[in-house]
Design a protein around this motif. Sequence first.
Motif, PDB file in Angstrom:
ATOM      1  N   ASP A 165     -28.189  -4.349   5.040  1.00  0.00           N
ATOM      2  CA  ASP A 165     -28.358  -5.790   4.911  1.00  0.00           C
ATOM      3  C   ASP A 165     -29.021  -6.307   6.185  1.00  0.00           C
ATOM      4  OD1 ASP A 165     -28.176  -8.513   4.695  1.00  0.00           O
ATOM      5  OD2 ASP A 165     -26.045  -8.567   4.197  1.00  0.00           O
ATOM      6  N   LEU A 166     -30.240  -6.836   6.063  1.00  0.00           N
ATOM      7  CA  LEU A 166     -31.007  -7.295   7.212  1.00  0.00           C
ATOM      8  C   LEU A 166     -30.930  -8.802   7.416  1.00  0.00           C
ATOM      9  CD1 LEU A 166     -34.211  -5.108   6.723  1.00  0.00           C
ATOM     10  CD2 LEU A 166     -32.138  -4.573   8.002  1.00  0.00           C
ATOM     11  N   THR A 167     -30.050  -9.461   6.679  1.00  0.00           N
ATOM     12  CA  THR A 167     -29.978 -10.918   6.723  1.00  0.00           C
ATOM     13  C   THR A 167     -29.881 -11.450   8.151  1.00  0.00           C
ATOM     14  OG1 THR A 167     -28.946 -11.030   4.541  1.00  0.00           O
ATOM     15  CG2 THR A 167     -28.661 -12.935   5.974  1.00  0.00           C
ATOM     16  N   ALA A 168     -29.024 -10.832   8.965  1.00  0.00           N
ATOM     17  CA  ALA A 168     -28.805 -11.335  10.322  1.00  0.00           C
ATOM     18  C   ALA A 168     -30.054 -11.220  11.192  1.00  0.00           C
ATOM     19  CB  ALA A 168     -27.649 -10.570  10.968  1.00  0.00           C
ATOM     20  N   HIS A 169     -30.966 -10.320  10.836  1.00  0.00           N
ATOM     21  CA  HIS A 169     -32.163 -10.098  11.646  1.00  0.00           C
ATOM     22  C   HIS A 169     -33.364 -10.908  11.160  1.00  0.00           C
ATOM     23  CE1 HIS A 169     -30.004  -6.765  13.509  1.00  0.00           C
ATOM     24  NE2 HIS A 169     -29.646  -6.418  12.293  1.00  0.00           N
ATOM     25  N   LEU A 170     -33.318 -11.364   9.901  1.00  0.00           N
ATOM     26  CA  LEU A 170     -34.435 -12.133   9.345  1.00  0.00           C
ATOM     27  C   LEU A 170     -34.137 -13.613   9.567  1.00  0.00           C
ATOM     28  CD1 LEU A 170     -34.981 -10.038   6.092  1.00  0.00           C
ATOM     29  CD2 LEU A 170     -36.193  -9.865   8.286  1.00  0.00           C
ATOM     30  N   THR A 171     -34.307 -14.030  10.801  1.00  0.00           N
ATOM     31  CA  THR A 171     -33.850 -15.353  11.220  1.00  0.00           C
ATOM     32  C   THR A 171     -34.738 -16.491  10.753  1.00  0.00           C
ATOM     33  OG1 THR A 171     -34.999 -14.939  13.308  1.00  0.00           O
ATOM     34  CG2 THR A 171     -32.628 -14.466  13.241  1.00  0.00           C
ATOM     35  N   ASP A 172     -35.999 -16.197  10.449  1.00  0.00           N
ATOM     36  CA  ASP A 172     -36.897 -17.203   9.904  1.00  0.00           C
ATOM     37  C   ASP A 172     -37.992 -16.467   9.122  1.00  0.00           C
ATOM     38  OD1 ASP A 172     -38.970 -16.373  11.727  1.00  0.00           O
ATOM     39  OD2 ASP A 172     -38.082 -17.654  13.262  1.00  0.00           O
ATOM     40  N   TYR A 173     -38.887 -17.225   8.522  1.00  0.00           N
ATOM     41  CA  TYR A 173     -39.887 -16.579   7.666  1.00  0.00           C
ATOM     42  C   TYR A 173     -40.959 -15.859   8.471  1.00  0.00           C
ATOM     43  CZ  TYR A 173     -38.042 -17.916   3.177  1.00  0.00           C
ATOM     44  OH  TYR A 173     -37.255 -18.015   2.061  1.00  0.00           O
ATOM     45  N   SER A 174     -41.121 -16.175   9.736  1.00  0.00           N
ATOM     46  CA  SER A 174     -42.037 -15.417  10.562  1.00  0.00           C
ATOM     47  C   SER A 174     -41.492 -14.005  10.776  1.00  0.00           C
ATOM     48  CB  SER A 174     -42.246 -16.122  11.909  1.00  0.00           C
ATOM     49  OG  SER A 174     -43.162 -15.404  12.713  1.00  0.00           O
ATOM     50  N   GLU A 175     -40.187 -13.891  10.923  1.00  0.00           N
ATOM     51  CA  GLU A 175     -39.570 -12.570  11.077  1.00  0.00           C
ATOM     52  C   GLU A 175     -39.689 -11.768   9.784  1.00  0.00           C
ATOM     53  OE1 GLU A 175     -38.465 -10.011  13.662  1.00  0.00           O
ATOM     54  OE2 GLU A 175     -38.091 -12.066  14.333  1.00  0.00           O
ATOM     55  N   THR A 176     -39.463 -12.431   8.659  1.00  0.00           N
ATOM     56  CA  THR A 176     -39.619 -11.747   7.373  1.00  0.00           C
ATOM     57  C   THR A 176     -41.062 -11.303   7.170  1.00  0.00           C
ATOM     58  OG1 THR A 176     -37.839 -13.115   6.449  1.00  0.00           O
ATOM     59  CG2 THR A 176     -39.243 -11.939   4.892  1.00  0.00           C
ATOM     60  N   ALA A 177     -42.018 -12.141   7.558  1.00  0.00           N
ATOM     61  CA  ALA A 177     -43.431 -11.769   7.441  1.00  0.00           C
ATOM     62  C   ALA A 177     -43.749 -10.568   8.323  1.00  0.00           C
ATOM     63  CB  ALA A 177     -44.317 -12.949   7.832  1.00  0.00           C
TER      64      ALA A 177
END
Length: 512
Positions: A404-416
């Motif tokens: 689960d990467l939720t804690a690391h994907l703090t905003d959509y720039s991180e997800t991108a």
Amino acid sequence: MRDRTVTAACQAAASHSRAADPDDGRRLYIDGLLALRDGDADHAASLLTAALRRQPAHPGVRRNLVRALLAAGEFRQALLQADACLANAPDDGELHFARGTALNALDEPVKACAALTCAMALLPDHAPSCLNLANAWADLDDLEAAERLCRTAVRLDPALPEAYASLGYMLTARGQTTAAIEACEASIRLRPAFTQGHWNLAIAALLSGDLRRGFAAFEWRKRHGPYQRDFVSLPGCEWDGRNPAGRTILVRAEQGLGDIIQFARFLPVIRDAGGAPILVCAPAMVPLIRRMAGVRVVSSFDPLPSFDSWIDLMSLPHVLGTTLETIPGAAGYLRADPDRAAAWRARLPQGRKVGVAFAGNPAHGNDRRRSIPLDQVVPLPALPGLTFVNLQHGPAAAGLGLPDLTAHLTDYSETAALMECLDLVVSVDTSIAHLAGALGKPVWVLLAAAPDWRWLLGREDSPWYASARLLRQERPGDWRGVLAEVMRDLVHVADEAVAGGRQEQLLITVPG
């Protein structure tokens, strides 16, 4: 809900009401009827509730309180009061209608169908009962039954604009956009300012690919209940799409995060015409959109900067006259932060990597249709040469059997940045699919049988995202065929990886 009884009672007792003691139950009752007649449902409900306290055995008070509560959108209270009335009048068709209407509004379509079926048995010519039963069947995805009932409601009351608008909705969901538009036009002829009719027309036209007409009608969203809160008044004049050169154009984001991603493509159009666009959006989007050259972005929680004129984000294709052939940025218009992408790349395994998102935000109004139950997609197959990466957030992320990467994907720039390291994204209709397409990453979008308007009909490609491949349900609620095709094609991707000398990887390393 109001009938001749309300009007007659109002007229007969109005003069007496004005002379009566303010605390008298009869005065409250009559004033409540007057307020209901005049369309002030909230005030009517308040007055009739007070009247009921003074006259708890008065059947007319409680009956009209049900009407007022329904009109005011107080559906749970309307249901309670309707049940109390039905205890003494079990064969009252209007009360069964009120009960079914409230249940449908409370998202209990099975119970609503039962109540509205009772109403129709008692009031076989009551078009509103027939119409609301159609809406309940639509919520249960029986679109054939819903359409049939809508047509019956039209026959029972040819002057009922809601029946034509709902028929347009049913036909749109069945992919019959030409007939849907005709039905919506009929509703608008009966009531030219009927918001729901215009809204349903917009969706049908957009789904058909007629973007000019669709986005023109889409402007009615600003009067549509679920969206009105997004459109508070702004100072200055609204931009009409004419030459923005030398002017600062404030663009206000609206609706979901996927909508912000999809329509951000229009910001460079303003920039390239000599304007200075400023997007006001959710904080999670700011770092991502900020990477667009010549576009300023501010959080919706910050004070508004100065500007010359403003426009709502999803109004841009309307004022710019966008068609399917002129959609800008189809090949990709967003870019990941290279430093963030490098950090992810250092932590990810070698080999081909596939990001997966099979569920969206459960708070989304259509989530039960667009998201796939996790028990249908897990366990994911262990395919040599292929690594699955979890792109889901929140509770759904824990169900995939992947880190689960939720804690690391703090905003959509991180997800991108994470997505930039992937070879393929497989997603249902969520912001993840939009982000992949906007980045120009290969993405397989898994769609319900009645898709959102932006995915059009009968296409495997998308004019909005050149990198997208669309896989569609054949029947509402049936994901088996879509998932079988996905898994079969993923095997081909894995075979290609192995043939290319890639090493098998099973799990990713969670960054520290």
